[in-house]
Design a protein around this motif. Structure first.
Motif: not given
Length: 272
Positions: A45-70
């Motif tokens: 998912a992270a690689q896809s976000i980078v490759a496809n220039n995804i900037s949707n906050t709904q998706v990125l917030d979930v990714l941010a929470e994973f970082v915060a927890q781990n």
């Protein structure tokens, strides 16, 4: 006992679960990967976000929470996933994640994680925006929510959808598989050819590797259906890396694929 924090988290989950239906097919798949709890899926998912220039906050917030927890407690096998997650947040171009990345930089996290967090932090604009609030998303509860059904699509339909949407990472994986096995249908390979035709002359840097693999895959066609397209790319593409991987001469007498035969927008509408 009534808990305001629990109420806010619950409301955010309802918002995410309902608004997830407004995501594009690529964003939806990355969103589902992020909440799957599967580490390999999260990395994809992270690689896809980078490759496809995804900037949707709904998706990125979930990714941010994973970082915060781990980021503090991640074992060695998880470091690559967190590094990719940090990179994805940095390439989002959203200042919303500056505070989180700064916290990672100043922490006792593994040096590899701090290194990627620092690179990402420097990439983000310094504009004053509302920052992501750690804990505002409950990953465990998200995993229990109903997910948008994608299993109803066949493998071929999903491939056509990925190509028509220009999903760079999925197209690369598809092309790699085709280059090895050469067992894709003509409908899929024609759609790959149309995507290639629309992008090989003025490709974005993120597309270079993907287009090279598409060229390798199409060149495996035994009747030379994509001969003219590939030979033109080998001679006229502005991307040196692409010219290098496209054979200058291909065997086969056709019939040749005619560029413009397929409409990628129409294919996207058909399988969305």
């Amino acid at each position: 006992m009534f808990s305001l924090k629990s109420l806010l988290i619950g409301l955010s989950l309802v918002t995410l679960s309902s608004s997830a239906f407004a995501l594009t097919s690529t964003e939806q798949r990355d969103y589902d990967r992020l909440i799957s709890g599967d580490l390999s899926q999260l990395t994809m998912a992270a690689q896809s976000i980078v490759a496809n220039n995804i900037s949707n906050t709904q998706v990125l917030d979930v990714l941010a929470e994973f970082v915060a927890q781990n980021y503090l407690s991640a074992p060695d096998y998880q470091l690559d996933s967190i590094a990719w997650a940090c990179r994805a947040l940095g390439e989002s171009n959203s200042a919303r994640y500056r505070d989180l990345l700064y916290r990672v930089i100043k922490s006792d996290a593994h040096k590899k994680v701090r290194k990627h967090a620092k690179k990402s932090y420097k990439r983000l604009p310094k504009s004053h925006v509302e920052q992501y609030t750690i804990g505002s998303i409950n990953l465990e509860q998200l995993q229990a929510l109903p997910k948008k059904a994608t299993q109803s699509r066949s493998i071929e339909e999903q491939a056509l959808l990925d190509i028509s949407h220009g999903n760079v990472l999925e197209i690369k994986r598809l092309a790699q598989d085709y280059a090895i096995r050469s067992d894709a249908s003509q409908q899929v390979t024609d759609t790959l050819a149309e995507y290639f035709a629309q992008n090989y002359q003025q490709a974005r840097k993120q597309q270079y590797d993907t287009l090279a693999w598409v060229c390798k895959g199409l060149a495996r066609n035994t009747d030379g259906r994509y001969k003219r397209l590939i030979e033109d790319a080998a001679q006229n593409s502005s991307v040196r890396a692409l010219r290098k991987h496209c054979p200058a001469h291909i065997k086969g007498k056709g019939p040749y694929y005619q560029v413009g035969t397929l409409n990628l927008e129409e294919i996207a509408k058909q399988f969305n």
